[in-house]
Design an enzyme around this catalytic site. Structure first.
Site, PDB file in Angstrom:
ATOM      1  N   HIS A 167      -3.951  -7.891   5.381  1.00 34.45           N
ATOM      2  CA  HIS A 167      -4.477  -9.215   4.995  1.00 34.45           C
ATOM      3  C   HIS A 167      -5.256  -9.877   6.134  1.00 34.45           C
ATOM      4  O   HIS A 167      -6.175 -10.658   5.881  1.00 34.45           O
ATOM      5  CB  HIS A 167      -3.339 -10.137   4.551  1.00 34.45           C
ATOM      6  CG  HIS A 167      -2.619  -9.629   3.334  1.00 34.45           C
ATOM      7  ND1 HIS A 167      -1.400 -10.105   2.929  1.00 34.45           N
ATOM      8  CD2 HIS A 167      -2.954  -8.672   2.428  1.00 34.45           C
ATOM      9  CE1 HIS A 167      -1.006  -9.467   1.838  1.00 34.45           C
ATOM     10  NE2 HIS A 167      -1.928  -8.599   1.525  1.00 34.45           N
ATOM     11  N   ARG A 184       5.536  -4.707   1.305  1.00 32.47           N
ATOM     12  CA  ARG A 184       4.122  -4.460   1.014  1.00 32.47           C
ATOM     13  C   ARG A 184       3.262  -4.559   2.266  1.00 32.47           C
ATOM     14  O   ARG A 184       2.052  -4.453   2.213  1.00 32.47           O
ATOM     15  CB  ARG A 184       3.639  -5.423  -0.064  1.00 32.47           C
ATOM     16  CG  ARG A 184       4.430  -5.235  -1.368  1.00 32.47           C
ATOM     17  CD  ARG A 184       3.787  -5.925  -2.514  1.00 32.47           C
ATOM     18  NE  ARG A 184       4.109  -7.350  -2.535  1.00 32.47           N
ATOM     19  CZ  ARG A 184       3.528  -8.241  -3.337  1.00 32.47           C
ATOM     20  NH1 ARG A 184       2.593  -7.853  -4.172  1.00 32.47           N
ATOM     21  NH2 ARG A 184       3.900  -9.501  -3.308  1.00 32.47           N
ATOM     22  N   PHE A 185       3.887  -4.793   3.404  1.00 35.45           N
ATOM     23  CA  PHE A 185       3.248  -4.671   4.716  1.00 35.45           C
ATOM     24  C   PHE A 185       1.976  -5.507   4.860  1.00 35.45           C
ATOM     25  O   PHE A 185       1.027  -5.092   5.547  1.00 35.45           O
ATOM     26  CB  PHE A 185       2.938  -3.198   5.040  1.00 35.45           C
ATOM     27  CG  PHE A 185       4.042  -2.264   4.648  1.00 35.45           C
ATOM     28  CD1 PHE A 185       5.302  -2.379   5.208  1.00 35.45           C
ATOM     29  CD2 PHE A 185       3.841  -1.280   3.682  1.00 35.45           C
ATOM     30  CE1 PHE A 185       6.335  -1.530   4.837  1.00 35.45           C
ATOM     31  CE2 PHE A 185       4.862  -0.443   3.300  1.00 35.45           C
ATOM     32  CZ  PHE A 185       6.108  -0.567   3.871  1.00 35.45           C
ATOM     33  N   CYS A 186       1.933  -6.664   4.216  1.00 34.58           N
ATOM     34  CA  CYS A 186       0.721  -7.518   4.281  1.00 34.58           C
ATOM     35  C   CYS A 186      -0.530  -6.734   3.896  1.00 34.58           C
ATOM     36  O   CYS A 186      -1.611  -6.947   4.467  1.00 34.58           O
ATOM     37  CB  CYS A 186       0.535  -8.141   5.661  1.00 34.58           C
ATOM     38  SG  CYS A 186       1.850  -9.279   6.088  1.00 34.58           S
ATOM     39  N   ALA A 187      -0.352  -5.804   2.960  1.00 34.67           N
ATOM     40  CA  ALA A 187      -1.504  -5.042   2.453  1.00 34.67           C
ATOM     41  C   ALA A 187      -1.287  -4.901   0.943  1.00 34.67           C
ATOM     42  O   ALA A 187      -1.205  -3.793   0.413  1.00 34.67           O
ATOM     43  CB  ALA A 187      -1.595  -3.683   3.139  1.00 34.67           C
TER      44      ALA A 187
END
Ligand code: PMP
Length: 451
Positions: free
Chosen positions: A127, A364-367
């Site tokens: 993100h 979701r690993f900022c993705a």
């Protein structure tokens, strides 16, 4: 990318603070912590922590003080700039701006892209390398099934619409896959676009050379580079940085202020208003000095061997699927995400921590867009990341723990609590430092209950 100017051959891996940390298990025993979450934040290198302890007595104001300690602190800040620049092979006229982290660096750059210029990025990005561009004219290209097709898509997108900047990750924070930066720069420059590389995940694992590759801008975070003292950096070409409005308006960013006007300083000071994080910058620089000699050989070999051990181990566990973006990617930093059939990622992570003392990342690993593509079922995964403090025992413990989970199941019970999976009950002490659970002060009761 080629070896940076600081590099010299070194075979010893630096040590990290907390390598022997003992953590509690739900069973009441303790175990040495297996930190397999370095891609989120890495522990400090021992010599980074020692460097900061040495500097602390000299810590003082920078740029304005006439006192001796101020002059030492100013020299420390400016030599940190040079060390970070050398670590990434900066050109002599590049600027190193200290920021808080990669997110801060990319937001800063987003405000420096000339007004009419469009930004192009892929949909696989963190993100931090997606959202800053949404505030201005931008396009997002869907990553194709192969690296080759993805490069062709980028090429055609760049040729079809004038683009000022291509923003691309150096290494995916989800799959660790590394794109061929040299080829991407060639494609972008041929179309008249500049390139910024989000090196949050690349810099801890690979030598980077801006001058040799032609990458125009690079963003990185100290806390992923074993220097968790709150500094990151944006490094790159001066012209956009000098022409842009100051990132923050305030002291330190100006040359002259009158009642009605202001003459802004050139970069880097233009974008560093307010008192800078001198110790953060010094820590980042020290990590760069320590890592540069090992990244090309010892650390690379260490991580490659452990990544291979991890991938071989995961491949042998029924129901475990590893995630990858491209069928033909040829390079991967030591980051690997996977799913476990019929087990939520958060459940797996809670189990690994509670019963085996292993720290991994889940979610979701900022993705979010990438996870929605890679795992349309739940959109979530478990991520393991490896670095200089990782040992073969950590990997073997993880593989054994996952094998036990899928063959015999967990020994404890788990439930979602406030949106996160947790052991139920969780008898582990939550305040090992005695500084107050949930940040509340320890000591005499205060507030309404104390009256
Ligand atoms: N880009 C990538 C590829 C990352 O992995 C991260 C951190 N997870 C970021 C950007 C953002 O880094 P920071 O939180 O230090 O700003």
């Amino acid at each position: 990318m080629s070896t940076p100017t600081l590099a010299r051959t070194c075979t010893e891996l630096p040590r990290v603070v907390g390598a022997d940390l003992r953590v509690p298990l739900v069973t009441g025993e303790t175990i040495t912590y297996a930190n397999l979450d370095l891609a989120a934040s890495a522990p400090a290198l021992e010599d980074v922590a020692a460097h900061i302890t040495t500097l602390l007595p000299y810590y003082s104001s920078v740029h304005r003080g006439a006192g001796y300690a101020s002059q030492v602190s100013t020299a420390v800040l400016e030599s940190a700039r040079a060390a970070v620049g050398a670590f990434v092979g900066a050109r002599s006229d590049d600027v190193v701006v200290f920021t808080r982290n990669t997110t801060d660096a990319l937001n800063l750059l987003a405000g420096c892209v000339p007004h009419s210029g469009q930004v192009l990025c892929l949909d696989i990005e963190h993100h931090a390398n997606l959202l800053p561009w949404r505030r201005r004219a931008h396009r997002v290209v869907r990553a194709a099934a192969t690296v080759e097709q993805t490069l062709a898509e980028l090429d055609s997108a760049l040729r079809s619409t004038p683009t000022a900047l291509l923003a691309i990750t150096g290494a995916s924070n989800v799959t660790g896959e590394v794109l061929p930066v040299d080829r991407i720069v060639a494609i972008a420059h041929a179309a008249g676009a500049r390139v910024v590389v989000d090196a949050a995940q690349l810099a801890p694992h690979r030598c980077i050379d801006l001058a040799a590759t032609g990458v125009d801008y690079l963003a990185l975070s100290g806390h992923k580079l074993y220097a968790p003292y709150g500094a990151g950096a944006l490094i790159g070409r001066r012209d956009w940085l000098d022409a842009a409005p100051a990132y923050l308006a305030g002291g330190g960013a100006v040359q002259e202020v009158t009642r009605d006007g202001v003459e802004w300083a050139p970069a880097p000071h233009r974008h560093e208003a307010g008192t800078p994080n001198v110790l953060g910058a010094a820590a980042l620089a020290q990590a760069c000095r320590t890592l540069a000699p090992v990244l090309a050989e010892a650390a690379l070999e260490h991580e490659r061997a452990l990544l291979e051990r991890l991938r071989t181990g995961l491949a042998a566990i029924p129901g475990v699927e590893t995630l990858r973006i491209w069928a033909d990617s040829t390079d991967q930093v030591a980051v690997q995400s996977f799913t476990v059939a019929d087990r939520p990622a958060g459940y797996v992570a809670a189990y690994l921590s509670a019963e085996h003392g292993i720290g991994v990342r889940d979610g979701r690993f900022c993705a979010h867009p990438l996870l929605a593509t890679l795992n349309p079922d739940s959109g979530e995964a478990v991520r393991v990341s490896i670095g200089v403090g990782t040992t073969a025992e950590h990997i073997d413990r993880l593989i054994d723990a996952l094998t036990t989970l899928v063959t015999r199941g967990a020994s404890w019970t788990y439930a979602p609590i406030d949106g996160r999976w947790a052991p139920t009950p969780d008898p582990r002490p939550i305040d090992p430092l005695g500084i107050g659970a949930l940040g509340l002060p320890v000591g005499p009761a205060c507030g309404p209950a104390g009256h």
